[in-house]
Structure formats: C-alpha cells, structure tokens
Design a protein around this motif. Structure first.
Motif, short mmCIF file in Angstrom:
data_model
loop_
_atom_site.label_atom_id
_atom_site.label_comp_id
_atom_site.label_asym_id
_atom_site.label_seq_id
_atom_site.Cartn_x
_atom_site.Cartn_y
_atom_site.Cartn_z
N VAL A 53 0.76 -1.19 0.13
CA VAL A 53 0.21 0.03 -0.07
C VAL A 53 0.79 1.20 -0.16
N GLU A 54 0.68 2.00 -0.95
CA GLU A 54 1.46 3.21 -1.10
C GLU A 54 0.98 4.44 -0.13
N GLY A 96 -3.92 5.99 -6.83
CA GLY A 96 -4.35 5.12 -7.65
C GLY A 96 -4.44 3.82 -7.21
N ARG A 97 -4.22 2.52 -7.81
CA ARG A 97 -4.56 1.24 -7.58
C ARG A 97 -3.78 0.80 -6.48
N GLY A 98 -2.54 1.43 -6.01
CA GLY A 98 -1.79 1.14 -4.93
C GLY A 98 -2.18 1.94 -3.60
N TRP A 99 -3.23 2.58 -3.66
CA TRP A 99 -3.55 3.41 -2.50
C TRP A 99 -4.83 2.71 -1.79
N ARG A 123 -10.27 4.13 -10.62
CA ARG A 123 -8.81 3.99 -10.56
C ARG A 123 -8.37 2.78 -10.05
N GLU A 124 -9.46 1.90 -9.47
CA GLU A 124 -9.01 0.73 -8.88
C GLU A 124 -8.30 0.72 -7.64
N ALA A 125 -8.27 2.12 -6.82
CA ALA A 125 -7.88 1.90 -5.57
C ALA A 125 -8.61 0.90 -4.59
#
Length: 341
Positions: A53-54, A96-99, A123-125
C-alpha cells in the motif's frame, strides 16, 4: 379554506429556540453511550489489503471530514506511508491502484465525497466506507467493499466520536493499527470531569465574542473542530491558529488588534511554546483561556470536542438561535444539486 396561523412574539420564538437547543444538546451529552454503541459495531466485508500500500486517502467534508484530520495527526507518529486528506470534488492524480481510499460521510450522500469515491473506484484503488446509510453504503454493499455503518438519526458534527472510532476500527480491520484506546477507556475519560459544566463555563467566556482557537500542530484537528462547532452551532465567525507556524504570521496580527476577540489555547502539558504564546497574548491585552491536555490523544480530542460542542449550543441558546439549523449549508447543497457541478 385558509388556516389561521398564530403570530409568535419575540419572547415565544426565543422559547422555541431554547427547546430546540436543549433537544440538540442531548446529542452531545450522550457521547458516552454513543462511544459504547460504536464499540459494538463490526466492520462488514473486512479483508486483507493488497501488499505494498503506497498511501491512505481520507475523503470527507465538514463534520465527517474532521475525522481525516485526526487520522492524519495519529499517522504522523505511527505509519511509514503518507496519509492525504481530500475535502473537495477532486482526487489527486497520483492516487491510484496502490492506495487505500476511505470515504467518510455521515449521510452517505455528501456529493463531494461521493464524487471522489466513484473516481477512486474507477482508478481501482482499495476502498473502505464509513457512513450511516445513503448511496455510499449501497455502493459498498453492491461492490462488497469494507464498510462500517454508524448509528443514524443525528447530525454529522454530533456523531464525531462514532465516525472517528468507526474509521479507526475499519482501518485496523484492514491491518492499519493506529494504536487507539478501547471504548471503555474513552468513556471513563469522558466521565472524569463534568463536561456540561466545562461547556457552560466556556460559553460564558465566548458569548458575544469572536473565538480564536489555538493549538500545536498535533492538536490542530481539535482547534479546527472547535472553530467549526462555533460556526455551525453558534452561527458566529471563529478562527483557528496553529503554532509554531503562527509565530511566523498570525502572532503579528495581535500587535495592534481590534474587535471582540477571545482566545482559547489547547496546550499539551510541558509545551513551553504555547506557554510563551499565552504570555504574549496576555501582554497584548487579550482575553486568554488555556486548557491543559494530557498525552492521551484520542481521549482528549473527543472530550474537548464534546466540551466545545456543548459550549457552542449554549451560545446559540443565549442568542436565541436554533443550533441544529444550517441554512447556508442547505442552500449550498441545493446549489450543487441544481447546477450539477
């Protein structure tokens, strides 16, 4: 056939406002029960987060949005990933996805938060929702997103403890533990002092004044919360200042001040910077009230949020106003709905 309506005198209208204010006051006085109720809620659809997870995005407005400010303050000492707040219609491009994105909206219908929620879905978060119902809970159930449903039938600002604890609870269920206290600890802390008495005392000092709430960076969410309570409940302008940043700008404004200001400082024990601030303001001839805070962060934020909530309702009563009504917010929401921003 027309119904004949009674014309109310000014004193009768004041009496109506007192009744409404007393009813609304109960939504602050019952916070120990609200905390207990929030403690029994189990997050739905809890799951493990994807690895790596960013960052965490907290989306919310007004009385719901203040939850993000508290989470941000807690995270600065406990997490190694950034926490970002959004109180707007737009999500930053780098989310984005990493959040992990958490939508907090008491009604579940807040248009800004709902707009951002739909965007982070696109955004596929990874997503979680905290609300009492509305479209956001419907969306969470439909998409099997993690969510917590808080007790309904209140205002967002008087539901602050439930929204905060629900958000911390859903984060913990997803593996992000901010080290918050148990509900019984918070209840015991709220009962140590007579918060109604403290609220009355603060209201006496701030009636007829423009309050300025001051704090360290850590307790900024509390100072902001206090300002917002006086804006919404007491219908009065209010200001927030954060120190040490304020020593580079705000403090100069008090060198030749004018107007009916009254200062309130939320100061941690041992904070010499805020002690210096207090002495400087007193030296400038200003009224200053100081509250000493311990290191029990969440408990202090909830307790003093209750006190300022009570005080702001009492000030509204003294002014003959309905603390629950927020006409201009209602007008804004209608404007947004009508113009489809």
């Amino acid at each position: 056939m027309f119904l004949k309506c009674k014309a109310f005198s000014y004193s009768e209208l004041i009496g109506v406002c007192w009744v409404l204010a007393n009813q609304f006051l109960r939504e602050y006085l019952d916070w120990p029960q609200l905390v207990e109720e929030a403690g029994s809620i189990v997050p739905a659809n809890a799951r493990s987060l994807r690895e790596g997870v960013e960052g965490i995005l907290i989306m919310g407005m007004g009385g719901s949005g203040i939850v993000g400010d508290v989470v941000y303050s807690l995270s600065s000492e406990r997490l190694e990933i950034p926490v970002v707040l959004v109180k707007d219609f737009r999500v930053p491009r780098w989310v984005g996805r990493g959040w992990l994105a958490v939508a907090v909206s008491y009604s579940g219908e807040t248009i800004e938060t709902l707009t951002c929620l739909n965007e982070v879905i696109r955004r596929e978060a990874q997503i979680a929702v905290v609300a009492s119902g509305g479209k956001m809970i419907e969306l969470a159930e439909e998409r099997k997103l993690p969510y917590v449903r808080v007790p309904p039938g209140r205002t967002p600002r008087s539901s602050f403890p439930a929204l905060l604890l629900a958000t911390l609870k859903i984060l913990k269920s997803l593996g992000i533990d901010l080290g918050t206290p148990r509900e019984e600890q918070i209840i015991e802390f709220l009962k140590r002092e007579d918060t109604l008495k403290l609220g009355h005392e603060l209201a006496e000092k701030l009636t007829g004044k423009i309050p300025v709430f001051m704090s360290s960076t850590k307790y900024y969410p509390l100072a902001l919360r206090a300002k917002d309570e006086f804006n919404e409940n007491a219908k009065t302008p209010a200001k927030t200042e954060v120190y040490p940043e304020g020593f580079h700008n705000d403090i100069v404004g008090w060198e030749a001040w004018f107007g009916p200001f009254s200062m309130v400082i939320f100061k941690e024990v041992g904070n010499t910077t805020l002690e210096f601030l207090k002495e400087t303001l007193l030296g400038a001839g200003l009224e200053v009230t100081t509250y000493e805070l311990s290191n029990t962060y969440v408990e202090e934020v909830i307790k003093w949020s209750q006190v300022v909530g009570i005080a702001s309702v009492i000030v509204a009563k003294k002014r003959g106003l309905d603390p629950k009504e927020t006409k201009h917010i209602a007008k804004y929401k209608e404007f947004v709905r009508r113009t489809n921003i």
